[in-house]
Design an enzyme around this catalytic site. Sequence first.
Site, PDB file in Angstrom:
ATOM      1  N   SER A   1       0.806  -1.212   0.000  1.00  0.00           N
ATOM      2  CA  SER A   1       0.000   0.000   0.000  1.00  0.00           C
ATOM      3  C   SER A   1       0.844   1.269   0.000  1.00  0.00           C
ATOM      4  CB  SER A   1      -0.918  -0.003   1.210  1.00  0.00           C
ATOM      5  OG  SER A   1      -0.162  -0.195   2.371  1.00  0.00           O
ATOM      6  N   LYS A   2       2.091   1.159   0.400  1.00  0.00           N
ATOM      7  CA  LYS A   2       2.930   2.363   0.427  1.00  0.00           C
ATOM      8  C   LYS A   2       3.488   2.673  -0.967  1.00  0.00           C
ATOM      9  CE  LYS A   2       2.775   2.856   4.796  1.00  0.00           C
ATOM     10  NZ  LYS A   2       2.318   3.242   5.853  1.00  0.00           N
ATOM     11  N   ARG A   3       3.569   1.669  -1.790  1.00  0.00           N
ATOM     12  CA  ARG A   3       4.102   1.909  -3.134  1.00  0.00           C
ATOM     13  C   ARG A   3       2.937   2.160  -4.079  1.00  0.00           C
ATOM     14  NH1 ARG A   3       6.317  -3.425  -4.229  1.00  0.00           N
ATOM     15  NH2 ARG A   3       6.681  -2.606  -6.303  1.00  0.00           N
TER      16      ARG A   3
END
Length: 315
Positions: free
Chosen positions: A249-251
Site C-alpha cells: 500500500s505504500k508503493r
Amino acid sequence: MKGRFAPSPTGYIHLGNVWIVLLSYLSTRQQQGTYVVRIEDIDLQRSKRDYGEALLDDLEWLGFDWDEGPRVGGPQLSYWQSERLHLYDEVLQSLGDRALTYPCFCNRTRVQSIASAPHRGEIVHHYDGHCRHLTISEVEKRMEEKVPSYRVKVETGTFYFDDIYQGEQCYTLQGGIDDFVLRRGDGMYAYNLAVVIDDIQMGITEVVRGQDLLDTTPQQLYLYNLLGAVSPRYSHAPLLIDSDGHRLSKRQQSITIRELRALQWEPNRILGELAMLAGLIQPSSNPRISLDELLERSINTELLKQKSIIVDGVF
Ligand code: GLU
Ligand code: ZN
C-alpha cells in the site's frame, strides 16, 4: 451475519485494499450475510471525496457489490463518516455525562515523547494519565487557553479475543497509561471511536481487516463494553508486502487498480493473483477467476495465520 469493508479514501484503491475487500466479501457472501461498504473519510485533511468516488468505481469495475452503503443506500442516513460526525458527538457527550472521559491539554511534543519511550508488552503506549487528575478549576483555566482533546478513562483490565485468522489474543489495558483519545484537539474524532459507533449502528457482526489494525482491537473492545454492545468477530488478515518488507500500500504508484487497469489487467486477473495468495486457487503463472467462481471455493485460513505475505514480482 453482517460484514463490511471500511476503506479510508486517502488515495486510489490499491491491491492491499482489494485483498481485504476480497476476503471480507467472500466471507460475508458465503455465509449469506449482508455486506456493507462504509467510507472512512473521518480524517478530513487526508481524505478526499473524489478518492472515495474513485474507490467505489474501482470496486464496481472489479465486480464487487454491496447491500448497504454509498450509491445503494440503506437504513443509515449516510455511509460516509464525514457525514456522521453528529453521531460521534452524541456518543462522546454521553460518555462525558457518565464521567468516563476527561479533557487532555497536553501538546503533541509531550505526548510524542511518551509514545517513543520503550513500551511494555505489545501495545504502544501513547499517554501517561497526566491530565486525568486535573482539578475542576485547573480544567476551567486551561479551557480558556486551548481546545483539549478528550480521552477515555480506562479502567485496568485484560481483554481476550479469538481472532479467526491470527488466533487467541490477550491484551492488558492499564488505567492512565492507556487512556486513549476519542476526539482530538482539532475537533477530529478518533478512528477508534468512529469505527466502533459505526459498526454498532450498522449491526456489523464480522470485521475482516488488515493485521496492522490488530493492536487497535483492545481499545475498540473497551468501547464496546462501555457502550453495552456486543463486539463483532475479528479476522485480521496478513499484510501484503514486497520482498524488502514494504507494504504494497505504500508503493501506491505501481499497484493502484487504476494503474493495473491502464496496463490492461482485467478484473479476473487481479482477483486471480489475490485468490492464489488465499489458497483459493492453485498456483499458476496466469491465474484468472471471477468473483462468482470464487464464491464456490473456500479460503485456506492456514495461509491467513501469517502476519504478512510476500507478493514480489507478481504485479
Ligand atoms: N479505515 C481503516 C483503513 O482503511 C479500516 C478500519 C477497519 O477496518 O476497522 O485502514
Ligand atoms: Zn494530557
